[in-house]
Design a protein around this motif. Structure first.
Motif, PDB file in Angstrom:
ATOM      1  N   SER A   1      -6.232   5.871   0.015  1.00  0.00           N
ATOM      2  CA  SER A   1      -6.303   4.491   0.502  1.00  0.00           C
ATOM      3  C   SER A   1      -7.372   3.660  -0.191  1.00  0.00           C
ATOM      4  CB  SER A   1      -6.539   4.473   2.018  1.00  0.00           C
ATOM      5  OG  SER A   1      -7.728   5.169   2.334  1.00  0.00           O
TER       6      SER A   1
ATOM      7  N   GLN B   1       1.159   5.329   1.352  1.00  0.00           N
ATOM      8  CA  GLN B   1      -0.033   6.173   1.234  1.00  0.00           C
ATOM      9  C   GLN B   1       0.060   7.415   2.113  1.00  0.00           C
ATOM     10  OE1 GLN B   1      -3.177   3.447   2.237  1.00  0.00           O
ATOM     11  NE2 GLN B   1      -2.843   2.159   0.421  1.00  0.00           N
ATOM     12  N   LYS B   2       0.568   7.254   3.325  1.00  0.00           N
ATOM     13  CA  LYS B   2       0.699   8.393   4.246  1.00  0.00           C
ATOM     14  C   LYS B   2       1.699   9.416   3.712  1.00  0.00           C
ATOM     15  CE  LYS B   2      -0.453   5.706   8.384  1.00  0.00           C
ATOM     16  NZ  LYS B   2       0.091   5.068   9.616  1.00  0.00           N
TER      17      LYS B   2
ATOM     18  N   GLU C   1       2.941  -0.403  -4.516  1.00  0.00           N
ATOM     19  CA  GLU C   1       2.157   0.776  -4.133  1.00  0.00           C
ATOM     20  C   GLU C   1       2.870   2.062  -4.534  1.00  0.00           C
ATOM     21  OE1 GLU C   1      -1.442   2.212  -2.157  1.00  0.00           O
ATOM     22  OE2 GLU C   1      -0.756   0.472  -3.286  1.00  0.00           O
TER      23      GLU C   1
ATOM     24  N   GLU D   1       5.328  -0.783   4.748  1.00  0.00           N
ATOM     25  CA  GLU D   1       4.062  -1.337   4.287  1.00  0.00           C
ATOM     26  C   GLU D   1       3.397  -0.369   3.302  1.00  0.00           C
ATOM     27  OE1 GLU D   1       3.172  -4.315   5.090  1.00  0.00           O
ATOM     28  OE2 GLU D   1       4.701  -4.651   6.623  1.00  0.00           O
TER      29      GLU D   1
ATOM     30  N   THR E   1       0.616   1.049   3.510  1.00  0.00           N
ATOM     31  CA  THR E   1      -0.020   2.167   4.238  1.00  0.00           C
ATOM     32  C   THR E   1       0.981   3.301   4.489  1.00  0.00           C
ATOM     33  OG1 THR E   1       0.447   0.975   6.300  1.00  0.00           O
ATOM     34  CG2 THR E   1      -1.760   0.738   5.357  1.00  0.00           C
ATOM     35  N   ASP E   2       2.257   2.944   4.663  1.00  0.00           N
ATOM     36  CA  ASP E   2       3.286   3.976   4.852  1.00  0.00           C
ATOM     37  C   ASP E   2       3.458   4.798   3.578  1.00  0.00           C
ATOM     38  OD1 ASP E   2       3.930   3.088   7.491  1.00  0.00           O
ATOM     39  OD2 ASP E   2       5.054   1.425   6.601  1.00  0.00           O
TER      40      ASP E   2
END
Length: 756
Positions: free
Chosen positions: A452, A437-438, A394, A432, A434-435
């Protein structure tokens, strides 16, 4: 200080100067304290002014030196009296010698004689800041000499004083090292403080091992082994790993046991406190002697272009190193960027020819991915957490998609580090996707929802989302979304722009809005150029830079041109060229190679790639003729707007465009939809201010009817809403009308009503 002082004038001057040093809380009693006290004497001031010297400037320069002198130390609780420097004793010897040599002067007033001898004493002491201040203001040794000659025809003053002063230096033990104070001999050990041992750095367990770059390190080894010019300069974009390659080179030499040591120049230490004349030359000599003494040493200069700069005041260090590089006295490796290399180093051909220019390319996506997987262990140990495979993937995907103004591997490593810090701050054990992305959402100020969503989601619903924002242009929207999807599929030819579209139609039908919506949905920047600014033939230079010899030519980034810089900083973007028909034909010719080869070169040779650029051009050409009603005979198939389009652009230009999309005229129903959209946008703004807003069909009919007669599309509608509705509401908000009554019902009955 001399214990016995037979001269009353000198005694008063010294006492006054020493008191000044104490008042300033200086740690040392300097020659410049005496100069300052000498200048503040009334007779000295009168002498300088009467002889047309810039008294005020000399006084200011002397005071500034004392205020900013680096040896000043301020103590909070206690203060020791300043220590007396050897220069003070030497000055006093020079003064008293001058008095003795000229004791038989006739006709010269005593006060004038004191001024003459004091000036002589300052000017005889060479390489001091006092001498530099006086000389820079046209006060040289000739001034007291001429003054002397005015009253006496005997031997010149400085010729009489100088030999005696030299004898004093030889015979006085406490002054025997004065010359060394003024012009210190080079200490071989002094150069050590300007050097950082890279071999020790790379031997540390904290050093992150270099991944890849074997080819570059191998070439660097060959250059260092050369008989002539064993020097190299690494040139590349910021963040591609130039310094890391030097460290990798040092590590390899350790492993091979070649006894070769790489030292990095501590530029800050080397260039700080250069107050005295000749200091930089002395430091260069000290540095070179230290490197020679160490043997088998290589000097690494980061940002090597800095030593080529010359502001007219400081010595150009590059000029001092040239003879040493030619004679192979030292071996040097430097690093710099393309911009600084062109701006500073290329201008000094005598310096650059002594270096082999190594261009360091940015590592590929795949190479950077390998680098991250290899170095993540260091960051895991530092933060005490784990990066899983998905989070590394990612990081790579999001840096490639959203960070365009930096280069691999630096931007990927930066994000790797930022994500680790974010998870450590939030007490997480594992990282992860998602981290990631944040973190990038905050770094680039992009809505998290845009980050996302997957690319499949973006392109699967692209047409649907565009139609929800752009009304009455279903065919145009479908054509544009199809072209984008084909481009992203990878089936398009390489070495071309990602896409090239021409959008035709009347003003205000949604051409520019389509580009804005594409930018928002795809989360890539929109770069817009209004081509009405490029109507003149010479305007091409604004896009790609001025030719050599013109203003700003070669001036680093400024000399590359607006278009080159914009794509260099945002290589993955939507490039909108609005009203392309207004641009000069030379601009059209410029775009031929962009659409055909996907590259553009500035006037200074900088090349940028357009392979990830969505090139979209808009044009209103033929819109006036398309509104005309045909009269008489003629084929109904002859489209006047199409003819105007073909006449405005050459066939070779039109043939390179992937797709030409014509936008429809907006009918009344579509105009009503657009009007509702604008009013709903106003409603969202007022909701945030806790003002309830609603509207009736009558206001929509009024706005549409007034707009439709103008034949300017939705753009005119926006102006009506702003001028006749928004402005009234804005004034009422400012003047407090909606403090108690926070409800607006918009309608039309002979006039616009703002009922509640």
């Amino acid at each position: 200080m001399l214990n016995k002082n037979p001269n009353e004038y000198l005694q008063k001057l010294i006492v006054k100067s020493y008191k000044n040093a104490c008042d300033r809380e200086h740690s040392k009693f300097l020659l410049e304290h005496i100069l300052y006290s000498f200048l503040t004497e009334d007779l000295t001031k009168k002498f300088f002014i009467d002889n047309n010297y810039d008294y005020d400037n000399i006084l200011i320069e002397t005071n500034n030196f004392l205020v900013n002198f680096p040896t000043i130390s301020y103590l909070e609780h206690s203060y020791d009296k300043p220590s007396i420097t050897p220069l003070i004793d030497l000055f006093m010897h020079a003064f008293l010698t001058g008095v003795k040599c000229n004791s038989e002067l006739s006709g010269m007033p005593n006060l004038i004689k004191n001024i003459m001898i004091t000036l002589s004493s300052f000017l005889i002491l060479e390489h001091t800041y006092s001498e530099r201040i006086l000389n820079s203001n046209n006060i040289t040794i000739e001034v007291p000499v001429k003054l002397y000659q005015k009253y006496n025809s005997e031997e010149l003053l400085h010729s009489r004083i100088k030999p005696i002063l030299d004898k004093i230096l030889e015979d006085t033990p406490e002054l025997s090292d004065i010359r060394e104070t003024l012009q210190p001999k080079t200490s071989h050990n002094e150069g050590d403080k300007y050097l950082i041992n890279l071999n020790k750095k790379v031997s540390s367990k904290d050093w992150i091992k270099i991944v890849g770059r074997e080819k570059e390190i191998d070439l660097l080894e060959q250059i260092i082994l050369r008989h002539d010019k064993p020097n190299a300069v690494l040139v590349g974009n910021p963040g591609v790993g130039k310094t890391k390659i030097i460290e990798g080179f040092a590590k390899k030499e350790i492993e091979r046991k070649t006894n070769l040591t790489v030292y990095q120049l501590d530029t800050l230490e080397f260039t700080s406190n250069l107050m005295l004349k000749g200091e930089i030359e002395r430091r260069v000599l000290s540095l070179v002697n230290t490197l020679k003494e160490k043997g088998n040493a290589i000097l690494y200069i980061d940002e090597i272009h800095n030593i080529c700069m010359n502001d007219g005041q400081n010595v150009n260090i590059a000029n001092l190193l040239k003879p040493m590089l030619t004679s192979n006295t030292i071996k040097v490796i430097g690093s710099t960027t393309f911009e600084e290399y062109r701006k500073y180093m290329e201008k000094d051909e005598a310096f650059t020819r002594r270096f082999y220019k190594m261009v360091i390319e940015e590592p590929s996506f795949e190479e950077t991915h390998i680098i991250l997987n290899k170095i993540k262990k260091n960051y895991e140990e530092y933060y005490g957490l784990k990066y899983n495979k998905e989070s590394i993937d990612e990081i790579m995907n999001l840096t490639n998609k959203f960070i365009f103004d930096k280069h691999y591997p630096d931007k990927a490593i930066d994000l790797l580090d930022m994500v680790g810090a974010y998870c450590k701050h939030n007490n997480k054990d594992n990282i992860e996707p998602t981290d990631v992305q944040k973190v990038i959402s905050k770094m680039r100020n992009i809505p998290l929802s845009n980050i996302s969503q997957s690319e499949e989601d973006i392109y699967l619903h692209l047409e649907e989302r565009l139609k929800a924002k752009i009304f009455g242009q279903d065919e145009a929207v479908q054509s544009a979304s199809d072209a984008v999807i084909i481009s992203r599929s990878g089936l398009r030819e390489t070495s071309k722009t990602a896409i090239s579209l021409m959008l035709l139609g009347d003003p205000g039908v949604g051409k520019t809005e389509l580009c804005k919506q594409l930018s928002e949905i795809m989360s890539i920047p929109l770069i817009r150029f209004d081509m009405s600014e490029y109507m003149e033939e010479h305007s091409v230079s604004k896009l790609i830079g001025s030719p050599p010899g013109y203003k700003d030519s070669g001036d680093g980034k400024a000399g590359n041109g607006l278009l080159i810089n914009a794509i260099d900083e945002n290589p993955h973007c939507i490039l909108l060229l609005d009203e392309i028909e207004k641009a000069n034909s030379k601009v059209h010719n410029l775009l031929l190679q962009v659409m055909d080869n996907g590259k553009l070169t500035s006037s200074m040779g900088k090349q940028v790639s357009f392979e990830n650029v969505f090139l979209i051009m808009t044009s209103n050409v033929g819109s006036q003729n398309s509104n005309k009603i045909g009269i008489g005979f003629g084929s109904s198939e002859d489209n006047p707007s199409q003819k105007d389009y073909e006449l405005s652009f050459l066939p070779e230009f039109r043939n390179r465009i992937d797709k030409t999309i014509t936008f429809n005229k907006l009918n009344e129903d579509v105009m009503k939809q657009i009007c509702e959209k604008f009013l709903n946008e106003l409603k969202e703004i007022l909701d945030k201010k806790k003002i309830k807003f609603s509207y009736k069909d009558s206001i929509i009919d009024y706005i549409v009817n007034k707009t439709h007669t103008k034949e300017n599309g939705a753009r005119e509608m926006k102006h009506i809403i702003t001028n006749e509705i928004k402005n009234v509401i804005a004034k009422n908000i400012v003047f407090g009308k909606y403090k108690n009554k926070n409800k607006i019902i918009l309608s039309y009955k002979n006039k616009i009503c703002f009922g509640d």
